[in-house]
Structures are given as C-alpha cells and as structure tokens.
Design a protein around this motif. Sequence first.
Motif, PDB file in Angstrom:
ATOM      1  N   LEU A 234     -66.059 -27.133   7.153  1.00  0.00           N
ATOM      2  CA  LEU A 234     -66.373 -25.738   7.483  1.00  0.00           C
ATOM      3  C   LEU A 234     -67.180 -25.628   8.776  1.00  0.00           C
ATOM      4  CD1 LEU A 234     -67.132 -24.315   3.940  1.00  0.00           C
ATOM      5  CD2 LEU A 234     -65.072 -23.983   5.329  1.00  0.00           C
ATOM      6  N   GLN A 235     -68.009 -26.612   9.057  1.00  0.00           N
ATOM      7  CA  GLN A 235     -68.796 -26.595  10.293  1.00  0.00           C
ATOM      8  C   GLN A 235     -67.926 -26.797  11.523  1.00  0.00           C
ATOM      9  OE1 GLN A 235     -71.596 -29.721   9.451  1.00  0.00           O
ATOM     10  NE2 GLN A 235     -73.180 -28.296   8.785  1.00  0.00           N
ATOM     11  N   ARG A 236     -66.852 -27.551  11.369  1.00  0.00           N
ATOM     12  CA  ARG A 236     -66.045 -27.943  12.531  1.00  0.00           C
ATOM     13  C   ARG A 236     -64.757 -27.151  12.699  1.00  0.00           C
ATOM     14  NH1 ARG A 236     -67.060 -34.094  10.952  1.00  0.00           N
ATOM     15  NH2 ARG A 236     -69.128 -34.301  11.856  1.00  0.00           N
ATOM     16  N   ILE A 237     -64.434 -26.300  11.743  1.00  0.00           N
ATOM     17  CA  ILE A 237     -63.142 -25.610  11.782  1.00  0.00           C
ATOM     18  C   ILE A 237     -63.052 -24.643  12.954  1.00  0.00           C
ATOM     19  CG2 ILE A 237     -63.787 -23.669  10.311  1.00  0.00           C
ATOM     20  CD1 ILE A 237     -61.046 -24.126   8.912  1.00  0.00           C
ATOM     21  N   ASP A 238     -61.882 -24.509  13.498  1.00  0.00           N
ATOM     22  CA  ASP A 238     -61.606 -23.518  14.540  1.00  0.00           C
ATOM     23  C   ASP A 238     -61.319 -22.205  13.816  1.00  0.00           C
ATOM     24  OD1 ASP A 238     -60.318 -21.783  16.341  1.00  0.00           O
ATOM     25  OD2 ASP A 238     -59.379 -23.430  17.425  1.00  0.00           O
ATOM     26  N   GLY A 239     -62.268 -21.292  13.842  1.00  0.00           N
ATOM     27  CA  GLY A 239     -62.145 -20.023  13.123  1.00  0.00           C
ATOM     28  C   GLY A 239     -60.926 -19.224  13.537  1.00  0.00           C
ATOM     29  N   ASP A 240     -60.600 -19.218  14.833  1.00  0.00           N
ATOM     30  CA  ASP A 240     -59.432 -18.475  15.302  1.00  0.00           C
ATOM     31  C   ASP A 240     -58.143 -19.080  14.747  1.00  0.00           C
ATOM     32  OD1 ASP A 240     -61.016 -16.706  16.722  1.00  0.00           O
ATOM     33  OD2 ASP A 240     -60.878 -17.866  18.582  1.00  0.00           O
ATOM     34  N   ALA A 241     -58.061 -20.408  14.703  1.00  0.00           N
ATOM     35  CA  ALA A 241     -56.868 -21.062  14.170  1.00  0.00           C
ATOM     36  C   ALA A 241     -56.721 -20.782  12.678  1.00  0.00           C
ATOM     37  CB  ALA A 241     -56.929 -22.566  14.423  1.00  0.00           C
ATOM     38  N   LEU A 242     -57.841 -20.811  11.951  1.00  0.00           N
ATOM     39  CA  LEU A 242     -57.793 -20.492  10.523  1.00  0.00           C
ATOM     40  C   LEU A 242     -57.343 -19.054  10.320  1.00  0.00           C
ATOM     41  CD1 LEU A 242     -58.331 -21.181   7.549  1.00  0.00           C
ATOM     42  CD2 LEU A 242     -60.715 -20.483   7.930  1.00  0.00           C
ATOM     43  N   ASP A 243     -57.897 -18.141  11.090  1.00  0.00           N
ATOM     44  CA  ASP A 243     -57.526 -16.734  10.977  1.00  0.00           C
ATOM     45  C   ASP A 243     -56.038 -16.546  11.261  1.00  0.00           C
ATOM     46  OD1 ASP A 243     -58.164 -13.944  10.606  1.00  0.00           O
ATOM     47  OD2 ASP A 243     -57.954 -13.721  12.778  1.00  0.00           O
ATOM     48  N   ALA A 244     -55.511 -17.209  12.291  1.00  0.00           N
ATOM     49  CA  ALA A 244     -54.091 -17.100  12.625  1.00  0.00           C
ATOM     50  C   ALA A 244     -53.214 -17.666  11.504  1.00  0.00           C
ATOM     51  CB  ALA A 244     -53.809 -17.819  13.941  1.00  0.00           C
ATOM     52  N   ALA A 245     -53.609 -18.798  10.938  1.00  0.00           N
ATOM     53  CA  ALA A 245     -52.822 -19.418   9.871  1.00  0.00           C
ATOM     54  C   ALA A 245     -52.782 -18.536   8.624  1.00  0.00           C
ATOM     55  CB  ALA A 245     -53.389 -20.802   9.537  1.00  0.00           C
ATOM     56  N   VAL A 246     -53.937 -18.039   8.220  1.00  0.00           N
ATOM     57  CA  VAL A 246     -53.990 -17.183   7.032  1.00  0.00           C
ATOM     58  C   VAL A 246     -53.251 -15.872   7.296  1.00  0.00           C
ATOM     59  CG1 VAL A 246     -55.517 -15.900   5.479  1.00  0.00           C
ATOM     60  CG2 VAL A 246     -56.086 -18.245   6.139  1.00  0.00           C
ATOM     61  N   GLY A 247     -53.432 -15.319   8.497  1.00  0.00           N
ATOM     62  CA  GLY A 247     -52.724 -14.087   8.848  1.00  0.00           C
ATOM     63  C   GLY A 247     -51.221 -14.272   8.807  1.00  0.00           C
ATOM     64  N   SER A 248     -50.726 -15.400   9.285  1.00  0.00           N
ATOM     65  CA  SER A 248     -49.301 -15.697   9.263  1.00  0.00           C
ATOM     66  C   SER A 248     -48.797 -15.813   7.823  1.00  0.00           C
ATOM     67  CB  SER A 248     -49.040 -16.994  10.026  1.00  0.00           C
ATOM     68  OG  SER A 248     -47.708 -17.387   9.911  1.00  0.00           O
ATOM     69  N   TRP A 249     -49.575 -16.481   6.984  1.00  0.00           N
ATOM     70  CA  TRP A 249     -49.206 -16.635   5.578  1.00  0.00           C
ATOM     71  C   TRP A 249     -49.161 -15.279   4.882  1.00  0.00           C
ATOM     72  CZ3 TRP A 249     -52.462 -16.028   1.158  1.00  0.00           C
ATOM     73  CH2 TRP A 249     -51.878 -16.451  -0.046  1.00  0.00           C
ATOM     74  N   LEU A 250     -50.168 -14.449   5.129  1.00  0.00           N
ATOM     75  CA  LEU A 250     -50.197 -13.122   4.511  1.00  0.00           C
ATOM     76  C   LEU A 250     -49.022 -12.272   4.979  1.00  0.00           C
ATOM     77  CD1 LEU A 250     -54.007 -12.316   4.639  1.00  0.00           C
ATOM     78  CD2 LEU A 250     -52.627 -12.780   2.603  1.00  0.00           C
ATOM     79  N   ALA A 251     -48.708 -12.340   6.264  1.00  0.00           N
ATOM     80  CA  ALA A 251     -47.575 -11.570   6.796  1.00  0.00           C
ATOM     81  C   ALA A 251     -46.272 -12.021   6.136  1.00  0.00           C
ATOM     82  CB  ALA A 251     -47.500 -11.731   8.313  1.00  0.00           C
ATOM     83  N   GLY A 252     -46.112 -13.320   5.936  1.00  0.00           N
ATOM     84  CA  GLY A 252     -44.924 -13.842   5.263  1.00  0.00           C
ATOM     85  C   GLY A 252     -44.823 -13.355   3.831  1.00  0.00           C
ATOM     86  N   ARG A 253     -45.946 -13.300   3.145  1.00  0.00           N
ATOM     87  CA  ARG A 253     -45.961 -12.796   1.762  1.00  0.00           C
ATOM     88  C   ARG A 253     -45.590 -11.328   1.731  1.00  0.00           C
ATOM     89  NH1 ARG A 253     -49.816 -15.119  -2.423  1.00  0.00           N
ATOM     90  NH2 ARG A 253     -49.885 -12.922  -2.937  1.00  0.00           N
ATOM     91  N   GLU A 254     -46.108 -10.552   2.694  1.00  0.00           N
ATOM     92  CA  GLU A 254     -45.786  -9.129   2.739  1.00  0.00           C
ATOM     93  C   GLU A 254     -44.305  -8.917   3.024  1.00  0.00           C
ATOM     94  OE1 GLU A 254     -48.477  -7.498   5.611  1.00  0.00           O
ATOM     95  OE2 GLU A 254     -50.199  -7.653   4.271  1.00  0.00           O
ATOM     96  N   ARG A 255     -43.744  -9.715   3.952  1.00  0.00           N
ATOM     97  CA  ARG A 255     -42.313  -9.600   4.243  1.00  0.00           C
ATOM     98  C   ARG A 255     -41.493  -9.938   3.004  1.00  0.00           C
ATOM     99  NH1 ARG A 255     -43.878 -11.922   9.063  1.00  0.00           N
ATOM    100  NH2 ARG A 255     -43.275 -13.992   8.372  1.00  0.00           N
ATOM    101  N   ALA A 256     -41.871 -11.008   2.303  1.00  0.00           N
ATOM    102  CA  ALA A 256     -41.137 -11.420   1.116  1.00  0.00           C
ATOM    103  C   ALA A 256     -41.246 -10.372   0.001  1.00  0.00           C
ATOM    104  CB  ALA A 256     -41.660 -12.772   0.611  1.00  0.00           C
ATOM    105  N   ALA A 257     -42.389  -9.742  -0.117  1.00  0.00           N
ATOM    106  CA  ALA A 257     -42.564  -8.719  -1.149  1.00  0.00           C
ATOM    107  C   ALA A 257     -41.755  -7.467  -0.835  1.00  0.00           C
ATOM    108  CB  ALA A 257     -44.043  -8.366  -1.286  1.00  0.00           C
ATOM    109  N   GLY A 258     -41.535  -7.208   0.446  1.00  0.00           N
ATOM    110  CA  GLY A 258     -40.789  -6.022   0.863  1.00  0.00           C
ATOM    111  C   GLY A 258     -39.293  -6.189   0.732  1.00  0.00           C
ATOM    112  N   GLN A 259     -38.815  -7.398   0.531  1.00  0.00           N
ATOM    113  CA  GLN A 259     -37.367  -7.631   0.441  1.00  0.00           C
ATOM    114  C   GLN A 259     -36.844  -7.429  -0.946  1.00  0.00           C
ATOM    115  OE1 GLN A 259     -36.765 -11.593   1.991  1.00  0.00           O
ATOM    116  NE2 GLN A 259     -37.111 -10.910   4.093  1.00  0.00           N
TER     117      GLN A 259
END
Length: 123
Positions: A98-123
């Motif tokens: 947690l001390q060394r993580i790149d916060g922006d990279a984590l945010d992008a990864a989680v955001g991408s995962w959430l967007a994929g879930r939303e797309r899948a739920a909308g289909q």
Amino acid sequence: MPARSSSLIARPLGQLADTAPTVPDDLPGLLTCLAQVPDPRRDQGRRHPFAFVLSLAAAIAEWAADAPPNVLARLGSPCWEPDRGPVAPAEVTVRRVLQRIDGDALDAAVGSWLAGRERAAGQ
C-alpha cells in the motif's frame, strides 16, 4: 427475488460488520492510543481523523489474518500451507504494498474493471 451479490467478499464482510467487539470499552482506548501517532497528511483536505483511518486499517489486517481459506482461495491466494490451505500475506507485506502502489494505476485498473461490469450488466 433480490439480485445475488457478485462480490467475492461481501458475505464475509457482512459477517464482520455483524460481529461485536469482544470488549467494546477497549475501542476508545485504542482510538486514544492511535491518536498519538503523528499524522503525515497535509492539513488541507483532511476528511477523516487519522486515528479512524488507522483503526480501519487494523480491522482490515485482522480480517485478512482471520479470513477463511475458501475466501483467500477465491481472492487468488497463491500461498498454500499443507495443513491450512491458502494463507493471507503478513501485515507488513500489505503495508509495504500500500505504501508503494501507484494510486493512479490502481484507480485506472479498478475503473476499467467497473466499466466492464457495467457494460456486461447492460447487455
């Protein structure tokens, strides 16, 4: 019928939330002790007391240490002990990550995962 949660840890977290502390009177003492830890954050933008954030981190560490093997396996634990099965990482490992993580990279990864879930739920 309510939708079934797709979260891998929703049920264990619900159980944790329903669990009362063994000695509720100890919590104010813990918060008082944690309040002695210097807060490294800038004054601007502080929303939560530092002792509160530390107490949540301690609760998460406790939960991880006590998580059942089947939950650890579903979360991807690669570390197995013959007599116990999957094991959680040590607290120090979690802290270092947690001390060394790149916060922006984590945010992008989680955001991408959430967007994929939303797309899948909308289909």
